[in-house]
Design a protein around this motif. Structure first.
Motif, PDB file in Angstrom:
ATOM      1  N   GLU A 215      16.904  15.035 -13.765  1.00 27.10           N
ATOM      2  CA  GLU A 215      15.930  15.645 -13.080  1.00 27.10           C
ATOM      3  C   GLU A 215      14.404  15.255 -13.261  1.00 27.10           C
ATOM      4  O   GLU A 215      13.616  15.141 -12.266  1.00 27.10           O
ATOM      5  N   PHE A 216      14.123  15.058 -14.342  1.00 26.72           N
ATOM      6  CA  PHE A 216      12.519  14.402 -14.588  1.00 26.72           C
ATOM      7  C   PHE A 216      12.565  13.090 -14.072  1.00 26.72           C
ATOM      8  O   PHE A 216      11.756  12.869 -13.309  1.00 26.72           O
ATOM      9  N   GLU A 217      13.549  12.321 -14.106  1.00 24.02           N
ATOM     10  CA  GLU A 217      13.376  10.895 -13.630  1.00 24.02           C
ATOM     11  C   GLU A 217      13.588  10.939 -11.997  1.00 24.02           C
ATOM     12  O   GLU A 217      12.765  10.322 -11.410  1.00 24.02           O
ATOM     13  N   TYR A 218      14.301  12.080 -11.442  1.00 27.42           N
ATOM     14  CA  TYR A 218      14.173  12.143  -9.945  1.00 27.42           C
ATOM     15  C   TYR A 218      12.809  12.895  -9.443  1.00 27.42           C
ATOM     16  O   TYR A 218      12.371  11.987  -8.492  1.00 27.42           O
ATOM     17  N   GLU A 219      12.052  13.511 -10.143  1.00 30.28           N
ATOM     18  CA  GLU A 219      11.059  13.991  -9.832  1.00 30.28           C
ATOM     19  C   GLU A 219       9.826  13.140 -10.022  1.00 30.28           C
ATOM     20  O   GLU A 219       8.793  13.065  -9.052  1.00 30.28           O
ATOM     21  N   TYR A 220       9.921  12.393 -11.104  1.00 33.93           N
ATOM     22  CA  TYR A 220       8.372  11.753 -11.473  1.00 33.93           C
ATOM     23  C   TYR A 220       8.777  10.363 -11.929  1.00 33.93           C
ATOM     24  O   TYR A 220       7.843   9.581 -11.951  1.00 33.93           O
ATOM     25  N   GLY A 221       9.877   9.551 -11.409  1.00 43.12           N
ATOM     26  CA  GLY A 221      10.289   8.170 -11.602  1.00 43.12           C
ATOM     27  C   GLY A 221       9.340   7.441 -11.029  1.00 43.12           C
ATOM     28  O   GLY A 221       9.110   6.233 -11.428  1.00 43.12           O
ATOM     29  N   GLY A 222       8.972   7.628  -9.729  1.00 46.42           N
ATOM     30  CA  GLY A 222       8.319   6.907  -9.015  1.00 46.42           C
ATOM     31  C   GLY A 222       6.494   6.880  -9.575  1.00 46.42           C
ATOM     32  O   GLY A 222       5.708   5.885  -9.222  1.00 46.42           O
ATOM     33  N   MET A 223       6.261   7.613 -10.462  1.00 42.79           N
ATOM     34  CA  MET A 223       4.944   7.716 -11.052  1.00 42.79           C
ATOM     35  C   MET A 223       4.780   7.167 -12.532  1.00 42.79           C
ATOM     36  O   MET A 223       3.722   7.152 -13.065  1.00 42.79           O
ATOM     37  N   GLU A 228       2.166   5.254 -18.149  1.00 46.31           N
ATOM     38  CA  GLU A 228       3.628   4.955 -18.951  1.00 46.31           C
ATOM     39  C   GLU A 228       3.576   6.043 -20.258  1.00 46.31           C
ATOM     40  O   GLU A 228       4.760   6.662 -20.496  1.00 46.31           O
ATOM     41  N   ASP A 229       2.689   5.887 -20.835  1.00 46.80           N
ATOM     42  CA  ASP A 229       2.253   6.966 -22.226  1.00 46.80           C
ATOM     43  C   ASP A 229       2.648   8.432 -21.942  1.00 46.80           C
ATOM     44  O   ASP A 229       3.410   9.054 -22.556  1.00 46.80           O
ATOM     45  N   PHE A 230       1.878   8.864 -20.955  1.00 48.27           N
ATOM     46  CA  PHE A 230       2.030  10.448 -20.584  1.00 48.27           C
ATOM     47  C   PHE A 230       3.463  10.667 -19.912  1.00 48.27           C
ATOM     48  O   PHE A 230       4.044  11.455 -20.160  1.00 48.27           O
ATOM     49  N   TYR A 264       9.082  19.324 -17.862  1.00 43.12           N
ATOM     50  CA  TYR A 264       7.709  19.294 -18.114  1.00 43.12           C
ATOM     51  C   TYR A 264       7.132  17.999 -17.178  1.00 43.12           C
ATOM     52  O   TYR A 264       7.494  17.158 -16.814  1.00 43.12           O
ATOM     53  N   ALA A 265       5.907  18.292 -16.403  1.00 43.73           N
ATOM     54  CA  ALA A 265       5.563  17.951 -15.161  1.00 43.73           C
ATOM     55  C   ALA A 265       4.246  16.696 -15.669  1.00 43.73           C
ATOM     56  O   ALA A 265       3.790  16.629 -16.627  1.00 43.73           O
ATOM     57  N   LEU A 266       4.303  15.823 -14.663  1.00 42.69           N
ATOM     58  CA  LEU A 266       3.194  14.760 -14.676  1.00 42.69           C
ATOM     59  C   LEU A 266       2.018  15.349 -13.795  1.00 42.69           C
ATOM     60  O   LEU A 266       0.797  15.074 -14.101  1.00 42.69           O
ATOM     61  N   ILE A 267       2.143  16.360 -12.835  1.00 43.71           N
ATOM     62  CA  ILE A 267       1.049  16.869 -12.187  1.00 43.71           C
ATOM     63  C   ILE A 267       1.201  18.456 -11.838  1.00 43.71           C
ATOM     64  O   ILE A 267       2.627  18.986 -12.121  1.00 43.71           O
ATOM     65  N   GLY A 268       0.266  19.026 -11.669  1.00 41.66           N
ATOM     66  CA  GLY A 268       0.460  20.458 -11.351  1.00 41.66           C
ATOM     67  C   GLY A 268       0.389  21.327 -12.994  1.00 41.66           C
ATOM     68  O   GLY A 268      -0.430  21.080 -13.861  1.00 41.66           O
ATOM     69  N   ALA A 269       1.316  22.201 -12.846  1.00 38.55           N
ATOM     70  CA  ALA A 269       1.394  22.978 -14.292  1.00 38.55           C
ATOM     71  C   ALA A 269       2.114  22.114 -15.256  1.00 38.55           C
ATOM     72  O   ALA A 269       2.564  21.162 -14.711  1.00 38.55           O
ATOM     73  N   GLU A 270       2.056  22.585 -16.540  1.00 36.68           N
ATOM     74  CA  GLU A 270       2.425  21.867 -17.684  1.00 36.68           C
ATOM     75  C   GLU A 270       3.978  21.584 -17.527  1.00 36.68           C
ATOM     76  O   GLU A 270       4.579  20.535 -17.930  1.00 36.68           O
ATOM     77  N   SER A 271       4.608  22.665 -16.948  1.00 41.58           N
ATOM     78  CA  SER A 271       6.093  22.478 -16.655  1.00 41.58           C
ATOM     79  C   SER A 271       6.623  23.646 -15.536  1.00 41.58           C
ATOM     80  O   SER A 271       5.812  24.422 -15.325  1.00 41.58           O
TER      81      SER A 271
END
Length: 287
Positions: A215-223, A228-230, A264-271
């Motif tokens: 699910e994480f890769e689906y949501e944020y894989g393009g970012m 890369e570190d974050f 855990y998110a890359l944008i918006g809320a922490e998770s």
């Protein structure tokens, strides 16, 4: 069971035979002392048999009084044969048979507005516990104009599942499931559900983390290329052992075991929390 069979008395047989001999003009035979003794024996035996039969009858009646009367659901009569059926499950001496009810039979609204707070209408300990827990956790939010509270409910085999959703009117939602065993009247734990699906807590945790990584890769894989570190940091937090949540489980309308997953998110809320399907299905729903 046959009760005592009545015995035939032989009292007076000797007298009847004597009278018959006189009427035929027979010569009076010598008295046989042994014969008298032998003739008396059947009288005694007859009395004993009668007493025994009476005792058997009384014992059988007493035994019958000790047996609880059968209900219509305990047995069926077919051609005179009585076949015992397995009685409904019992909990604390109380019998429950709610498994044949539909989901709509079990749940009603407990708020003036439809779909806000549920109330399980069944008279059992588990329903009371779940109703109290929902009232305590969500009544204040139902009155809060900054929040939206609603519920979903599903019934599968003997399990009634209620999913409470708390929406802060952003893109952030919290999910709390409750499960009731309709065959026992008891609230079900997550361990009970996992046992129903024949999976251990360790296996369930591993399955959840694998799905959360996807699910994480689906949501944020393009970012990933932007930081890369974050990206790697948030991915590692998502699939960390302590992020598996095997406590919040329920069965959806498709017979699938669901869990609450935190990504855990890359944008918006922490998770963010997600409704995640485990892929585990009840046998009735398998193709």
């Amino acid at each position: 069971m046959l009760l005592g069979t009545p015995s035939c008395s032989v009292d007076g047989i000797s007298e009847d035979l004597g009278e018959l001999a006189e009427s035929l003009g027979a010569t009076e035979a010598p008295v046989d002392t042994e014969g008298e003794d032998n003739a008396a024996a059947p009288d005694t035996a007859a009395e004993t048999d009668t007493d025994t039969d009476t005792e058997q009858t009384e014992a059988s009646a007493s035994d019958a009084e000790d047996v609880s009367p059968a209900t219509a659901t305990d047995a069926e009569t077919d051609g005179g044969d009585v076949r015992a059926e397995e009685p409904p499950a019992e909990s604390g001496g109380i019998t429950f048979d709610y498994t044949t009810l539909s989901a709509d039979d079990c749940v009603a609204d407990a708020w003036p507005e439809e779909g806000v707070l549920p109330h399980i209408t069944l008279d059992c300990e588990g329903a009371e516990a779940i109703n109290d827990a929902i009232d305590e956790a969500f009544t204040a939010y139902a009155d809060d104009p900054m929040c939206v509270v609603y519920y979903q409910y599903f019934k599968n085999e003997q399990v009634l599942s209620i999913l409470m959703v708390l929406d802060y009117q952003t893109d952030y939602q919290l999910y709390t499931p409750y499960n009731l065993d309709l065959s026992t009247g008891q609230e079900m734990t997550s361990e009970d559900l996992m046992e129903l699906f024949e999976i251990t807590p360790e296996e369930m945790a591993a399955l959840e983390l694998d799905l959360l990584g996807q699910e994480f890769e689906y949501e944020y894989g393009g970012m990933k290329s932007s930081d890369e570190d974050f990206y790697q940091q948030q991915y590692d937090r998502t699939v960390a052992d302590d992020n598996a949540d095997t406590d919040r489980l329920w069965i959806g309308g498709d017979g699938q075991l669901y869990f609450v997953g935190r990504v855990y998110a890359l944008i918006g809320a922490e998770s963010y929390e997600y409704i995640m399907g485990s892929g585990l299905m009840l046998e009735d729903y398998l193709p």
